[in-house]
Design a protein around this motif. Structure first.
Motif, PDB file in Angstrom:
ATOM      1  N   SER A 189      -2.768   6.684  -0.071  1.00 30.39           N
ATOM      2  CA  SER A 189      -3.589   5.952  -1.049  1.00 30.39           C
ATOM      3  C   SER A 189      -4.878   5.533  -0.373  1.00 30.39           C
ATOM      4  O   SER A 189      -4.847   4.804   0.614  1.00 30.39           O
ATOM      5  CB  SER A 189      -2.836   4.716  -1.551  1.00 30.39           C
ATOM      6  N   ASN A 190      -6.005   5.993  -0.893  1.00 30.99           N
ATOM      7  CA  ASN A 190      -7.294   5.651  -0.290  1.00 30.99           C
ATOM      8  C   ASN A 190      -7.490   4.137  -0.254  1.00 30.99           C
ATOM      9  O   ASN A 190      -7.757   3.549   0.794  1.00 30.99           O
ATOM     10  CB  ASN A 190      -8.435   6.330  -1.056  1.00 30.99           C
ATOM     11  N   SER A 191      -7.301   3.481  -1.397  1.00 32.47           N
ATOM     12  CA  SER A 191      -7.554   2.035  -1.488  1.00 32.47           C
ATOM     13  C   SER A 191      -6.459   1.214  -0.819  1.00 32.47           C
ATOM     14  O   SER A 191      -6.704   0.101  -0.346  1.00 32.47           O
ATOM     15  CB  SER A 191      -7.654   1.620  -2.954  1.00 32.47           C
ATOM     16  N   GLY A 192      -5.242   1.746  -0.787  1.00 34.21           N
ATOM     17  CA  GLY A 192      -4.103   0.963  -0.290  1.00 34.21           C
ATOM     18  C   GLY A 192      -3.653  -0.075  -1.303  1.00 34.21           C
ATOM     19  O   GLY A 192      -2.855  -0.955  -1.014  1.00 34.21           O
ATOM     20  N   LYS A 193      -4.172   0.051  -2.545  1.00 38.84           N
ATOM     21  CA  LYS A 193      -3.867  -0.953  -3.580  1.00 38.84           C
ATOM     22  C   LYS A 193      -3.284  -0.332  -4.848  1.00 38.84           C
ATOM     23  O   LYS A 193      -3.110  -1.018  -5.852  1.00 38.84           O
ATOM     24  CB  LYS A 193      -5.153  -1.704  -3.954  1.00 38.84           C
ATOM     25  N   THR A 194      -3.015   0.970  -4.841  1.00 37.98           N
ATOM     26  CA  THR A 194      -2.494   1.647  -6.038  1.00 37.98           C
ATOM     27  C   THR A 194      -1.156   1.033  -6.430  1.00 37.98           C
ATOM     28  O   THR A 194      -0.228   1.003  -5.623  1.00 37.98           O
ATOM     29  CB  THR A 194      -2.322   3.158  -5.763  1.00 37.98           C
ATOM     30  N   THR A 210      11.229   4.760   7.902  1.00 32.92           N
ATOM     31  CA  THR A 210       9.952   4.474   8.580  1.00 32.92           C
ATOM     32  C   THR A 210       8.817   4.734   7.590  1.00 32.92           C
ATOM     33  O   THR A 210       8.774   5.790   6.960  1.00 32.92           O
ATOM     34  CB  THR A 210       9.779   5.360   9.831  1.00 32.92           C
ATOM     35  N   ILE A 211       7.901   3.782   7.478  1.00 34.26           N
ATOM     36  CA  ILE A 211       6.787   3.906   6.519  1.00 34.26           C
ATOM     37  C   ILE A 211       5.499   4.280   7.254  1.00 34.26           C
ATOM     38  O   ILE A 211       5.053   3.563   8.143  1.00 34.26           O
ATOM     39  CB  ILE A 211       6.536   2.571   5.772  1.00 34.26           C
ATOM     40  N   ILE A 212       4.911   5.423   6.858  1.00 36.19           N
ATOM     41  CA  ILE A 212       3.597   5.821   7.370  1.00 36.19           C
ATOM     42  C   ILE A 212       2.599   5.682   6.222  1.00 36.19           C
ATOM     43  O   ILE A 212       2.866   6.148   5.110  1.00 36.19           O
ATOM     44  CB  ILE A 212       3.601   7.287   7.882  1.00 36.19           C
ATOM     45  N   ALA A 213       1.465   5.031   6.488  1.00 32.82           N
ATOM     46  CA  ALA A 213       0.409   4.906   5.469  1.00 32.82           C
ATOM     47  C   ALA A 213      -0.777   5.769   5.864  1.00 32.82           C
ATOM     48  O   ALA A 213      -1.197   5.759   7.021  1.00 32.82           O
ATOM     49  CB  ALA A 213      -0.027   3.457   5.350  1.00 32.82           C
ATOM     50  N   ILE A 214      -1.307   6.518   4.910  1.00 29.09           N
ATOM     51  CA  ILE A 214      -2.598   7.201   5.091  1.00 29.09           C
ATOM     52  C   ILE A 214      -3.543   6.530   4.106  1.00 29.09           C
ATOM     53  O   ILE A 214      -3.405   6.672   2.884  1.00 29.09           O
ATOM     54  CB  ILE A 214      -2.479   8.722   4.824  1.00 29.09           C
ATOM     55  N   THR A 215      -4.488   5.755   4.643  1.00 26.04           N
ATOM     56  CA  THR A 215      -5.310   4.898   3.775  1.00 26.04           C
ATOM     57  C   THR A 215      -6.630   4.572   4.453  1.00 26.04           C
ATOM     58  O   THR A 215      -6.793   4.821   5.647  1.00 26.04           O
ATOM     59  CB  THR A 215      -4.537   3.607   3.429  1.00 26.04           C
ATOM     60  N   GLU A 221      -2.607  -4.172   1.284  1.00 26.52           N
ATOM     61  CA  GLU A 221      -1.159  -4.432   1.277  1.00 26.52           C
ATOM     62  C   GLU A 221      -0.408  -3.248   1.877  1.00 26.52           C
ATOM     63  O   GLU A 221       0.556  -3.422   2.627  1.00 26.52           O
ATOM     64  CB  GLU A 221      -0.702  -4.698  -0.157  1.00 26.52           C
ATOM     65  N   LEU A 222      -0.854  -2.038   1.555  1.00 28.98           N
ATOM     66  CA  LEU A 222      -0.203  -0.839   2.102  1.00 28.98           C
ATOM     67  C   LEU A 222      -0.298  -0.822   3.625  1.00 28.98           C
ATOM     68  O   LEU A 222       0.704  -0.614   4.324  1.00 28.98           O
ATOM     69  CB  LEU A 222      -0.837   0.425   1.498  1.00 28.98           C
ATOM     70  N   ALA A 223      -1.494  -1.064   4.155  1.00 35.19           N
ATOM     71  CA  ALA A 223      -1.684  -1.059   5.616  1.00 35.19           C
ATOM     72  C   ALA A 223      -0.846  -2.150   6.282  1.00 35.19           C
ATOM     73  O   ALA A 223      -0.248  -1.942   7.338  1.00 35.19           O
ATOM     74  CB  ALA A 223      -3.158  -1.228   5.952  1.00 35.19           C
ATOM     75  N   ASP A 224      -0.792  -3.331   5.646  1.00 34.57           N
ATOM     76  CA  ASP A 224      -0.042  -4.461   6.211  1.00 34.57           C
ATOM     77  C   ASP A 224       1.451  -4.166   6.308  1.00 34.57           C
ATOM     78  O   ASP A 224       2.108  -4.567   7.262  1.00 34.57           O
ATOM     79  CB  ASP A 224      -0.230  -5.731   5.349  1.00 34.57           C
ATOM     80  N   LYS A 225       1.980  -3.473   5.295  1.00 36.30           N
ATOM     81  CA  LYS A 225       3.435  -3.315   5.211  1.00 36.30           C
ATOM     82  C   LYS A 225       3.963  -2.035   5.861  1.00 36.30           C
ATOM     83  O   LYS A 225       5.170  -1.854   5.991  1.00 36.30           O
ATOM     84  CB  LYS A 225       3.875  -3.387   3.745  1.00 36.30           C
TER      85      LYS A 225
END
Length: 286
Positions: A189-194, A210-215, A221-225
Motif C-alpha cells: 500500500s503506497n499510503s499505508g492507510k488503505t 510475519t508481516i512485511i509492508a511495502i509502503t 499505521e501499516l509501517a508501525d504494525k
C-alpha cells in the motif's frame, strides 16, 4: 550511509510525521536548500525560530550523529541534484507525444532512484530471510498495489514457493484469517492507510505470521504494525498521473526480493527456473 542516500528525499517523505518543531526545521531546509550548507547550527535555529537543541534533534531524527554530518549530506544531495536536474513532471493537456515519452520514462526512472535512496538494506535482508523460510507467502494489495501482488505471485511461483495474491477486501479478510505462524503476509500500500489493507492487517497480526509492508517512506499505521518495512519514494500522486510512480517503485522492490531469494537458494531453485522457462518457451512454438 550508502552513496544512494539523498537526505532531501528523506526530509520530504518524513516531513508530515515529524514533531511540530522538527517540521518547522524541515520546511525551512526544503525551501532554502541552497543556503543550508553555509549556515551554522545557531543560524539555522534563529532562522527557523527554534533552538540549537531542536535543530540537533532534527538531525538525529534524520539519522545523523550531529549537525556537521547533516550539512555534508545536504551538500552531497545538492551535488547530485545539480547532475540530475530532472524533476517529476505531471501529465499536461495537449502534450506532444515525444514529451510524453520522455517525461513518463524519466518519472519512472526517478521513482526507482528515489526509492533506492530510502530503502534499508538490513530490512531487505530480513525480508529475504523470512521469505526463504516461509511455508507460504500471501500478498495483499488493492487496485494498482494488487497488480504488484499479482506480479509477485507470478515470480515466486516460478521458484516453487507456495504463494497467492488477494486483491479485494473480502478475499483478503478470509486469507488473513487462515494465516499461520510459518507464513509471511506481504501488505502492499503506497499510503499505508488503505482501509481494506488495515482491516486484514489486524487479523494477520493475531495469526503470528510475519508481516512485511511495502509502503511509502512515511509514518503510517501499516509501517508501525509491520515486522519488516520496505520503503518506496515516489512523487506526490496526482489525479492526472495516478499510481504510475508508486507502481514502478513497488515492482522494483518485488524484483529485489525475488532476486534475493532466488540467488540465496540458487542450487535448489535452478531446476524450477529452468523448467518454467523451458515450458513457457516451448508453448510459444506450438
Amino acid at each position: 550511509m550508502s552513496i544512494h542516500d539523498n537526505i532531501l528525499i528523506k526530509i520530504r517523505e518524513m516531513k508530515d510525521s515529524l514533531t511540530p518543531v522538527e517540521k518547522m526545521v524541515a520546511e525551512y531546509v526544503l525551501q532554502n536548500v541552497e543556503e543550508i550548507p553555509h549556515l551554522s547550527i545557531k543560524n539555522l535555529a534563529q532562522l527557523t525560530k527554534t533552538s540549537d537543541a531542536s535543530v540537533l534533534r532534527f538531525c538525529k531524527t534524520m539519522g545523523y550523529s550531529g549537525y556537521r554530518s547533516f550539512i555534508v549530506s545536504i551538500s552531497a544531495s545538492l551535488g547530485s541534484m545539480e547532475e540530475q536536474k530532472d524533476q517529476y513532471t505531471d501529465i499536461q493537456p495537449g502534450d506532444d507525444l515525444s514529451v510524453i515519452i520522455s517525461n513518463t520514462s524519466r518519472n519512472n526512472i526517478k521513482s526507482i532512484e528515489d526509492t533506492l535512496s530510502v530503502i534499508d538494506k538490513n530490512e531487505v535482508d530480513r525480508a529475504v530471510q523470512v521469505l526463504r523460510k516461509s511455508n507460504r507467502i500471501v500478498f495483499f494489495g488493492i487496485g494498482a498495489s494488487g497488480l504488484v501482488g499479482i506480479d509477485a505471485e507470478q515470480k515466486f511461483s516460478r521458484i516453487n514457493k507456495m504463494c497467492h495474491t488477494y486483491t479485494d477486501g473480502h478475499s483478503q479478510l478470509t486469507a488473513a484469517t487462515l494465516l499461520d505462524k510459518g507464513d509471511v503476509a506481504v501488505f502492499i500500500s503506497n499510503s499505508g492507510k488503505t482501509s481494506e489493507i488495515l482491516d486484514s492487517l489486524e487479523i494477520a497480526k493475531k495469526s503470528g505470521a510475519t508481516i512485511i509492508a511495502i509502503t511509502k517512506y512515511n509514518k503510517s499505521e501499516l509501517a508501525d504494525k509491520a515486522n519488516i518495512v520496505l520503503n518506496i519514494s515516489t512523487p506526490e500522486v496526482t489525479i492526472r498521473s495516478g499510481a504510475m510512480g508508486s507502481r514502478i517503485a513497488m515492482l522494483t522492490i518485488i524484483d529485489i526480493l525475488f532476486a534475493g531469494v532466488a540467488s540465496a537458494e540458487y542450487k535448489n531453485v535452478k531446476k524450477y527456473l529452468t523448467k518454467t522457462h523451458n515450458i513457457i518457451a516451448a508453448s510459444k512454438h506450438r
